[in-house]
Design a protein around this motif. Structure first.
Motif, PDB file in Angstrom:
ATOM      1  N   THR A 105     -50.392 -35.686  23.514  1.00  0.00           N
ATOM      2  CA  THR A 105     -49.842 -34.183  23.431  1.00  0.00           C
ATOM      3  C   THR A 105     -48.832 -34.047  24.404  1.00  0.00           C
ATOM      4  OG1 THR A 105     -50.777 -33.207  21.553  1.00  0.00           O
ATOM      5  CG2 THR A 105     -49.059 -31.882  22.626  1.00  0.00           C
ATOM      6  N   GLY A 106     -49.669 -34.067  25.692  1.00  0.00           N
ATOM      7  CA  GLY A 106     -48.993 -33.921  26.980  1.00  0.00           C
ATOM      8  C   GLY A 106     -48.445 -35.689  27.732  1.00  0.00           C
TER       9      GLY A 106
ATOM     10  N   GLN B  93     -38.548 -25.519  28.856  1.00  0.00           N
ATOM     11  CA  GLN B  93     -39.701 -24.746  27.981  1.00  0.00           C
ATOM     12  C   GLN B  93     -40.568 -26.089  27.789  1.00  0.00           C
ATOM     13  OE1 GLN B  93     -37.278 -24.212  24.995  1.00  0.00           O
ATOM     14  NE2 GLN B  93     -37.366 -21.660  24.904  1.00  0.00           N
ATOM     15  N   LEU B  94     -40.285 -27.640  27.522  1.00  0.00           N
ATOM     16  CA  LEU B  94     -41.166 -28.123  27.420  1.00  0.00           C
ATOM     17  C   LEU B  94     -42.252 -28.560  29.555  1.00  0.00           C
ATOM     18  CD1 LEU B  94     -39.007 -31.041  26.084  1.00  0.00           C
ATOM     19  CD2 LEU B  94     -41.073 -30.127  25.043  1.00  0.00           C
TER      20      LEU B  94
ATOM     21  N   ILE C 193     -48.966 -25.232  30.528  1.00  0.00           N
ATOM     22  CA  ILE C 193     -50.091 -24.482  29.306  1.00  0.00           C
ATOM     23  C   ILE C 193     -50.927 -26.144  28.749  1.00  0.00           C
ATOM     24  CG2 ILE C 193     -50.620 -23.493  26.753  1.00  0.00           C
ATOM     25  CD1 ILE C 193     -47.634 -21.539  28.752  1.00  0.00           C
ATOM     26  N   LEU C 194     -50.981 -26.745  28.243  1.00  0.00           N
ATOM     27  CA  LEU C 194     -51.651 -28.025  28.081  1.00  0.00           C
ATOM     28  C   LEU C 194     -52.211 -28.353  28.871  1.00  0.00           C
ATOM     29  CD1 LEU C 194     -49.924 -30.114  25.583  1.00  0.00           C
ATOM     30  CD2 LEU C 194     -51.348 -29.015  24.680  1.00  0.00           C
TER      31      LEU C 194
ATOM     32  N   TRP D 123     -42.876 -25.883  30.574  1.00  0.00           N
ATOM     33  CA  TRP D 123     -44.061 -25.034  31.014  1.00  0.00           C
ATOM     34  C   TRP D 123     -45.137 -25.417  30.164  1.00  0.00           C
ATOM     35  CZ3 TRP D 123     -45.001 -21.865  34.019  1.00  0.00           C
ATOM     36  CH2 TRP D 123     -44.462 -20.768  34.906  1.00  0.00           C
ATOM     37  N   VAL D 124     -44.854 -26.008  28.444  1.00  0.00           N
ATOM     38  CA  VAL D 124     -45.622 -25.756  27.621  1.00  0.00           C
ATOM     39  C   VAL D 124     -46.267 -27.402  27.920  1.00  0.00           C
ATOM     40  CG1 VAL D 124     -45.329 -27.604  25.622  1.00  0.00           C
ATOM     41  CG2 VAL D 124     -44.315 -25.594  25.665  1.00  0.00           C
ATOM     42  N   TYR D 125     -46.349 -28.469  28.808  1.00  0.00           N
ATOM     43  CA  TYR D 125     -46.991 -29.457  29.492  1.00  0.00           C
ATOM     44  C   TYR D 125     -48.381 -28.554  30.542  1.00  0.00           C
ATOM     45  CZ  TYR D 125     -48.698 -32.951  32.259  1.00  0.00           C
ATOM     46  OH  TYR D 125     -49.271 -34.110  32.839  1.00  0.00           O
TER      47      TYR D 125
ATOM     48  N   ILE E 138     -45.165 -35.673  25.620  1.00  0.00           N
ATOM     49  CA  ILE E 138     -43.713 -34.542  26.375  1.00  0.00           C
ATOM     50  C   ILE E 138     -43.012 -35.034  27.451  1.00  0.00           C
ATOM     51  CG2 ILE E 138     -44.064 -32.078  27.942  1.00  0.00           C
ATOM     52  CD1 ILE E 138     -45.992 -30.830  25.784  1.00  0.00           C
TER      53      ILE E 138
END
Length: 135
Positions: A120-121, A89-90, A96-97, A92-94, A124
């Motif tokens: 934020t990147g 998940q992290l 997307i960011l 994927w969040v990265y 993560i």
């Protein structure tokens, strides 16, 4: 857990980088007034192209800075096979960011917002690394 699940975000980010490359190449070819001009460095093109082409070039460079740490870290985590659903998940969040960062830079380009996405990147990436060392 399957390494493919962790490495898929890496492949998506590579494809996103290629997409930005295509946009940059299109802009540079379209707006280069003198293709014979020696433009060995991006700085040689400053002011000769529309702002969106310059921002795309800057973003392309950014996709070879912080994401390199993400690539290395994610591949290391996959190799040592020490990850769970949160790591996926992290990742994927990265990704997307980074896509949001690119879109923001190519459109609004308010630097303080872009910087928040950038920080934020890094948070993560730092958490992903920390969890491997101290888990």
């Amino acid at each position: 857990m399957n390494q493919t699940a962790l490495l898929t975000p890496v492949l998506v980010l590579v494809l996103w980088t290629f997409t930005i490359f295509l946009i940059m190449a299109y802009g540079r070819f379209k707006y280069t007034k003198n293709p014979q001009k020696d433009a060995a460095h991006t700085k040689d093109l400053r002011g000769l192209m529309p702002a969106w082409v310059e921002r795309t070039s800057d973003n392309y460079n950014h996709l070879f800075e912080q994401p390199v740490a993400f690539y290395a870290l994610t591949i290391c985590i996959a190799i040592i096979n020490n990850f769970d659903a949160l790591m996926i998940q992290l990742a994927w969040v990265y990704v997307i960011l980074r896509i949001v960062h690119s879109l923001w830079q190519l459109t609004f380009n308010i630097v303080v917002v872009r910087f928040g996405i950038f920080v934020t990147g890094w948070l993560i990436i730092a958490y992903m690394a920390y969890s491997q060392i101290f888990a």
